[in-house]
Scaffold this active site. Structure first.
Site: not given
Ligand code: GLU
Length: 509
Positions: A261-263, A265-266
């Protein structure tokens, strides 16, 4: 079956394209090109509530950057267009009517409240053969009642009529034969009068048929919808031209379980989108592979191996090689773990393969920002010396700054270790040696300097480390004489003289 292989990438423009979507598109591209077929972009924008401005342009730009051109698309056109579902409304209407006329679908008037009440009444309520007789639809109401309701402007939906207890076979190129009993399916809504639009399932199937799609290659999350799609094909009488399916494994988090998920990545500091994306509403920016300094070829190579393997040790593949080697037989059924360190490794490898002149072009903005300009050949030559130390173009400055600006300070630790009482005098002697050398090539200067060190019986390590400190400012960098050959005789001597003047010998040295 149609003759020519035709595949489509069918994103919904609801935001930036996730890197998993890029992988799906890539596999479509590889398969199409391997079979001399067409790679089509179809924008599935029938759900206007989820439409995000800029998302379609973003998708186009991402594939332009990646070097994966579409043969047909909204901007390019093609003989099966339009390629935006929002522009195909009239087409779908006809097919909804066909199903209604053939009694393979029916009209339902149940309001959200009525549906909620049923859900309370019946545990695990599903609108299907076992319940549809209890609902308000064209199967339970008379033709006249139905007509009246519609004439009075009552909102309705069209539902597909799934007959119970029939085995539906989905022939998946990765998962093999998947058999699902129709009783587990519900009578899905395929059309809504409120916006006069088909739902995703109907539009998707109708368009795959009309666009003569031969293979539907998509993410694993669509596997549960596949039997419904097969059912729709059957209902339309298109079974003979039904595409083959391939449901790709999920991209998994780098650690633990679950979908990338994008999370992730962050949290772990890597992009999950091909290009940077600015959310038009929140103004929040998400990082992209392009802006993070990835070469498109490296991203393609890296993604190709997330879910497919060549069966050999080979890891570096050009796009053409991928086209030749790709196969569904070598796609895994289970999810592929996203390995960000590997992404960097690929970029490193591709930087080594990229001509120095091209890297120099990419490095130009950094130099321009610092007001640095050099003659044409200098920058590519510098890059040739340091590129094996970087993963990204943006790291070049860190490795190469001393080629462009003389050191203004000297690393303290190195001074303490390397700047001995005798160093200044020895380096003055070195200046003299260098002054007498005309051919300043790396090999020649190395030979001369080493000869001098040997003749004088000096300590090779001490001299060379002090020499490096004077030229670079610290104890890093490529081969010393490669550096001096590039910066040239005059600059080498100026830097040596400056260091001799500016560095004071630490106490106890
Ligand atoms: N629009 C669907 C999506 O967003 C398409 C799935 C498919 O390829 O059939 O993924």
């Amino acid at each position: 079956m149609h003759n020519k292989t035709r595949v489509r990438f069918a994103p919904s423009p609801t935001g930036p394209l996730h890197i998993g979507g890029v992988r799906t598109a890539l596999y479509n591209y590889l398969f199409a090109k391997q079979h001399g077929g067409d790679f089509i972009l179809r924008i599935e924008d029938t759900d206007s509530t989820r439409f995000v401005p800029g998302a379609e342009e973003y998708i186009q730009e991402a594939f332009d950057w990646l070097g994966l051109p579409f043969d047909e698309s909204p901007t390019k056109g093609g003989k099966f267009g339009p390629y935006r579902q929002s522009e195909r409304k009239d087409i779908y209407q006809k097919y909804v009517n066909q199903l209604l006329e053939n009694k393979l679908a029916y009209i339902a008037f149940d309001t959200p409240d009525e549906l909620d009440a049923k859900r309370l009444e019946i545990q695990n309520f599903q609108y299907d053969a076992s319940t549809r007789e209890q609902m308000r639809n064209s199967l339970t109401l008379s033709d006249e009642e139905v007509k009246n309701l519609i004439d009075n402007g009552t909102q309705y939906v069209v539902r597909i009529k799934i007959e119970p207890n029939i085995d539906i076979t989905v022939n998946d190129l990765i998962r093999g034969e998947v058999v699902i009993n129709s009783s587990v399916l519900d009578d899905k809504v395929i059309y809504k009068s409120s916006d006069q639009l088909p739902t995703y399932h109907l539009a998707n199937v109708v368009d795959d048929h009309l666009m003569e799609i031969t293979h539907v290659i998509r993410g694993e999350e669509w596997l549960p919808s596949a039997p419904l799609h097969v059912w729709l094909y059957k209902s339309f009488g298109w079974k003979g031209t039904m595409p083959r399916f391939a449901h790709l494994p999920l991209l998994l988090k780098p650690e633990g379980n679950g979908k990338l998920s994008k999370r992730d990545g962050d949290r772990l500091g890597f992009p999950v989108f091909p290009l940077e994306w600015k959310d038009p509403q929140s103004r929040e920016t998400s990082s992209g592979y392009r802006e993070s300094g990835y070469l498109p070829e490296a991203v393609v190579n890296f993604l190709a191996l997330l879910g497919w393997n060549p069966g050999t040790e080979q890891e570096i593949f050009s796009l053409n090689e991928l086209v030749k080697s790709f196969s569904f037989e070598r796609c895994s059924k289970s999810g592929a773990k996203f390995d960000f360190e590997k992404a960097k490794w690929f970029n490193h490898k591709y930087i080594q393969e990229t001509p120095n002149s091209i890297l120099a072009e990419m490095f130009k903005p950094t130099l321009a920002q610092k007001n640095i300009s050099f003659e044409k050949e200098y920058v590519p030559n510098v890059i040739g010396l340091v590129k094996e130390r970087v993963n990204f173009v943006k790291e070049l400055w860190d490795q190469a700054s001393f080629f462009f600006v003389a050191p203004t300070s000297y690393d303290e630790k190195t001074v303490k270790k390397r700047w001995k009482a005798e160093t200044p005098a020895q380096l003055s002697e070195l200046v003299h040696v260098l002054q007498n050398i005309d051919n300043f090539s790396s090999e020649h200067v190395e030979k001369e300097v080493k000869q001098w060190i040997e003749n004088k019986n000096y300590h090779l390590g001490n001299i060379m480390n002090a020499f490096r400190l004077a030229i670079v400012g610290e104890s890093k960098g490529p081969h010393m004489f490669d550096i001096t050959a590039l910066i040239g005789k005059q600059e080498t001597i100026v830097r040596l003289e400056k260091a001799i003047k500016e560095i004071s010998v630490p106490e106890n040295n």
